[in-house]
Design a protein around this motif. Structure first.
Motif, PDB file in Angstrom:
ATOM      1  N   VAL A 178      23.041  58.119  32.749  1.00  0.00           N
ATOM      2  CA  VAL A 178      22.158  57.348  33.628  1.00  0.00           C
ATOM      3  C   VAL A 178      23.004  56.294  34.350  1.00  0.00           C
ATOM      4  O   VAL A 178      24.141  56.017  33.935  1.00  0.00           O
ATOM      5  N   PRO A 179      22.483  55.685  35.408  1.00  0.00           N
ATOM      6  CA  PRO A 179      23.238  54.588  36.030  1.00  0.00           C
ATOM      7  C   PRO A 179      23.525  53.494  35.000  1.00  0.00           C
ATOM      8  O   PRO A 179      22.727  53.273  34.081  1.00  0.00           O
ATOM      9  N   ASP A 180      24.663  52.803  35.188  1.00  0.00           N
ATOM     10  CA  ASP A 180      25.095  51.823  34.178  1.00  0.00           C
ATOM     11  C   ASP A 180      24.007  50.830  33.798  1.00  0.00           C
ATOM     12  O   ASP A 180      23.836  50.493  32.624  1.00  0.00           O
ATOM     13  N   ASP A 181      23.283  50.350  34.794  1.00  0.00           N
ATOM     14  CA  ASP A 181      22.297  49.305  34.477  1.00  0.00           C
ATOM     15  C   ASP A 181      21.025  49.870  33.840  1.00  0.00           C
ATOM     16  O   ASP A 181      20.125  49.118  33.493  1.00  0.00           O
ATOM     17  N   ARG A 182      20.970  51.198  33.676  1.00  0.00           N
ATOM     18  CA  ARG A 182      19.804  51.804  33.032  1.00  0.00           C
ATOM     19  C   ARG A 182      20.081  52.224  31.586  1.00  0.00           C
ATOM     20  O   ARG A 182      19.204  52.777  30.919  1.00  0.00           O
ATOM     21  N   VAL A 183      21.325  51.992  31.122  1.00  0.00           N
ATOM     22  CA  VAL A 183      21.702  52.513  29.804  1.00  0.00           C
ATOM     23  C   VAL A 183      20.834  51.904  28.699  1.00  0.00           C
ATOM     24  O   VAL A 183      20.177  52.629  27.942  1.00  0.00           O
ATOM     25  N   LEU A 184      20.835  50.594  28.619  1.00  0.00           N
ATOM     26  CA  LEU A 184      20.092  49.960  27.525  1.00  0.00           C
ATOM     27  C   LEU A 184      18.577  50.166  27.670  1.00  0.00           C
ATOM     28  O   LEU A 184      17.908  50.512  26.686  1.00  0.00           O
ATOM     29  N   PRO A 185      18.013  50.011  28.896  1.00  0.00           N
ATOM     30  CA  PRO A 185      16.582  50.279  29.020  1.00  0.00           C
ATOM     31  C   PRO A 185      16.207  51.719  28.634  1.00  0.00           C
ATOM     32  O   PRO A 185      15.205  51.948  27.952  1.00  0.00           O
ATOM     33  N   THR A 186      17.050  52.681  29.049  1.00  0.00           N
ATOM     34  CA  THR A 186      16.747  54.082  28.717  1.00  0.00           C
ATOM     35  C   THR A 186      16.824  54.308  27.211  1.00  0.00           C
ATOM     36  O   THR A 186      15.957  54.966  26.616  1.00  0.00           O
ATOM     37  N   ALA A 187      17.871  53.741  26.591  1.00  0.00           N
ATOM     38  CA  ALA A 187      18.021  53.904  25.142  1.00  0.00           C
ATOM     39  C   ALA A 187      16.859  53.237  24.401  1.00  0.00           C
ATOM     40  O   ALA A 187      16.323  53.778  23.426  1.00  0.00           O
ATOM     41  N   THR A 188      16.456  52.073  24.886  1.00  0.00           N
ATOM     42  CA  THR A 188      15.372  51.339  24.222  1.00  0.00           C
ATOM     43  C   THR A 188      14.044  52.077  24.366  1.00  0.00           C
ATOM     44  O   THR A 188      13.255  52.146  23.418  1.00  0.00           O
ATOM     45  N   GLU A 189      13.820  52.635  25.565  1.00  0.00           N
ATOM     46  CA  GLU A 189      12.586  53.423  25.755  1.00  0.00           C
ATOM     47  C   GLU A 189      12.577  54.647  24.849  1.00  0.00           C
ATOM     48  O   GLU A 189      11.561  54.974  24.229  1.00  0.00           O
ATOM     49  N   ALA A 190      13.722  55.327  24.785  1.00  0.00           N
ATOM     50  CA  ALA A 190      13.791  56.517  23.909  1.00  0.00           C
ATOM     51  C   ALA A 190      13.586  56.107  22.457  1.00  0.00           C
ATOM     52  O   ALA A 190      12.883  56.794  21.697  1.00  0.00           O
ATOM     53  N   ALA A 191      14.147  54.963  22.076  1.00  0.00           N
ATOM     54  CA  ALA A 191      13.987  54.482  20.697  1.00  0.00           C
ATOM     55  C   ALA A 191      12.524  54.173  20.399  1.00  0.00           C
ATOM     56  O   ALA A 191      12.016  54.502  19.319  1.00  0.00           O
ATOM     57  N   ALA A 192      11.840  53.551  21.363  1.00  0.00           N
ATOM     58  CA  ALA A 192      10.420  53.234  21.145  1.00  0.00           C
ATOM     59  C   ALA A 192       9.603  54.525  21.021  1.00  0.00           C
ATOM     60  O   ALA A 192       8.659  54.600  20.224  1.00  0.00           O
ATOM     61  N   THR A 193       9.974  55.526  21.809  1.00  0.00           N
ATOM     62  CA  THR A 193       9.275  56.817  21.724  1.00  0.00           C
ATOM     63  C   THR A 193       9.461  57.426  20.336  1.00  0.00           C
ATOM     64  O   THR A 193       8.488  57.821  19.677  1.00  0.00           O
ATOM     65  N   VAL A 194      10.709  57.488  19.884  1.00  0.00           N
ATOM     66  CA  VAL A 194      10.994  58.083  18.566  1.00  0.00           C
ATOM     67  C   VAL A 194      10.301  57.277  17.472  1.00  0.00           C
ATOM     68  O   VAL A 194       9.685  57.843  16.556  1.00  0.00           O
ATOM     69  N   ALA A 195      10.363  55.945  17.595  1.00  0.00           N
ATOM     70  CA  ALA A 195       9.826  55.066  16.546  1.00  0.00           C
ATOM     71  C   ALA A 195       8.307  55.169  16.435  1.00  0.00           C
ATOM     72  O   ALA A 195       7.737  54.820  15.396  1.00  0.00           O
ATOM     73  N   ALA A 196       7.655  55.650  17.502  1.00  0.00           N
ATOM     74  CA  ALA A 196       6.187  55.755  17.468  1.00  0.00           C
ATOM     75  C   ALA A 196       5.714  57.041  16.784  1.00  0.00           C
ATOM     76  O   ALA A 196       4.540  57.171  16.441  1.00  0.00           O
ATOM     77  N   TYR A 197       6.609  58.001  16.588  1.00  0.00           N
ATOM     78  CA  TYR A 197       6.201  59.232  15.890  1.00  0.00           C
ATOM     79  C   TYR A 197       6.144  58.982  14.389  1.00  0.00           C
ATOM     80  O   TYR A 197       6.603  57.951  13.897  1.00  0.00           O
ATOM     81  N   GLY A 198       5.611  59.945  13.672  1.00  0.00           N
ATOM     82  CA  GLY A 198       5.483  59.792  12.226  1.00  0.00           C
ATOM     83  C   GLY A 198       6.856  59.839  11.555  1.00  0.00           C
ATOM     84  O   GLY A 198       7.647  60.758  11.808  1.00  0.00           O
ATOM     85  N   THR A 199       7.109  58.854  10.696  1.00  0.00           N
ATOM     86  CA  THR A 199       8.424  58.779  10.032  1.00  0.00           C
ATOM     87  C   THR A 199       8.778  60.040   9.248  1.00  0.00           C
ATOM     88  O   THR A 199       9.923  60.504   9.327  1.00  0.00           O
ATOM     89  N   PRO A 200       7.841  60.629   8.480  1.00  0.00           N
ATOM     90  CA  PRO A 200       8.253  61.830   7.730  1.00  0.00           C
ATOM     91  C   PRO A 200       8.739  62.950   8.656  1.00  0.00           C
ATOM     92  O   PRO A 200       9.740  63.606   8.365  1.00  0.00           O
TER      93      PRO A 200
END
Ligand code: HXC
Length: 255
Positions: A178-200
């Motif tokens: 992704v463009p350099d200035d989108r790295v952390l926002p993209t990673a954080t969005e993906a992390a929030a997506t993963v974190a919202a699914y069921g842990t098991p």
């Protein structure tokens, strides 16, 4: 903490490597601080994903050369130097590397211990240890070969050349560029997506994907099927499937 910064937003924990004067070189102190900070968070059911990042300029330029340079083989073996990083690899919480700039040597090896890799256009990956008279020592010869194949791994490890973000993505080391200035926002969005699914289910998915690097297809598909069956013992499976049939958003509770 001297070498890292930690932030938590809901279920996502972001760890920032912070030794700017040495391009975030991975010292023993940094490893200890990182593991000590993440260990309790890995055990916390309210944490769903880690993001590991550096600065806008550098992810990490490798293990700390100054710290290593004077050690003897006996020192290295006695300390089992780098063995602690395997604890990071064994954490059960999914982790996303958000990479700007250099990810070299141990920096690239840390990236390979993450589950998703979001790289900026400026990211540079490599295992240049051969130039120092050594070889990768935090799993680089093993993980890089499994991830990008023998031909590319040999090229990078024997010549010490680097690859840019696009080559790294084509090679299978990077998930998205992704463009350099989108790295952390993209990673954080993906992390929030993963974190919202069921842990098991998230933990099961990670373990099954990683099992593919460890075992043959017959054993791996059997392992996957047994884990799939076991997930029918979770409330999240009932909730996920009921929500689909009732045309509503699921509310996963991690049990
Ligand atoms: C300690 C480091 C460092 C490192 C950079 N620095 N990388 N210190 N360990 N891995 C320090 C430099 O000494 C310098 O300190 C400051 O950070 C800025 O670095 P420069 O070289 O001046 O910056 P630049 O010219 O922009 O070059 C960036 C770079 C280069 C291309 C990334 O720093 C570089 O090649 N670094 C080493 C990369 C590497 O070999 N990594 C693998 C390490 S071994 P001063 O005090 O001069 O300002 C490894 C595993 C080994 O990871 C396993 C063995 C068992």
């Amino acid at each position: 903490m001297n070498t890292i910064k930690i932030e938590r937003h809901n279920r996502v924990v972001t760890v920032r490597l912070h030794r700017p004067h040495v391009l975030n070189a991975l010292s023993g102190e940094l490893m200890t601080e990182l593991l000590d900070a993440l260990r309790p968070l890995d055990a916390d059911p309210e944490v769903g994903c880690f993001v590991v990042t550096g600065s806008e300029k550098v992810f990490a330029a490798g293990a700390d050369i100054r710290e290593m340079s004077g050690k003897s083989a006996v020192d290295m073996a006695a300390e089992d130097y780098f063995a602690g990083w395997e604890e990071f690899a064994s954490f059960r919480t999914p982790r996303i590397a958000a990479v700007n700039g250099y990810a070299l040597g141990g920096g690239c090896e840390l990236v390979m211990m993450c589950d998703l890799v979001i790289a900026g256009e400026s990211a540079v990956f490599g295992q240049p240890e051969i130039k120092l008279g050594v070889i990768p020592g935090i799993g680089g010869t093993q993980r890089l070969t499994r991830l990008v194949g023998r031909a590319k791994a040999m090229d990078l490890i024997l010549t010490g050349r680097t690859m840019d973000a696009h080559e790294a993505e084509r090679s299978g080391l990077v998930s998205r560029v992704v463009p350099d200035d989108r790295v952390l926002p993209t990673a954080t969005e993906a992390a929030a997506t993963v974190a919202a699914y069921g842990t098991p289910a998230v933990r099961a998915a990670r373990e099954c994907v990683d099992r593919a690097l460890e075992t043959g297809l017959t054993e791996g598909t059997l392992f996957e099927r047994r884990v799939f069956h076991a997930l029918f013992a979770t409330e999240d499976q009932k909730e996920g499937m009921s929500a689909f049939l009732e045309k509503r958003e699921p509310n996963f509770r991690g049990c």
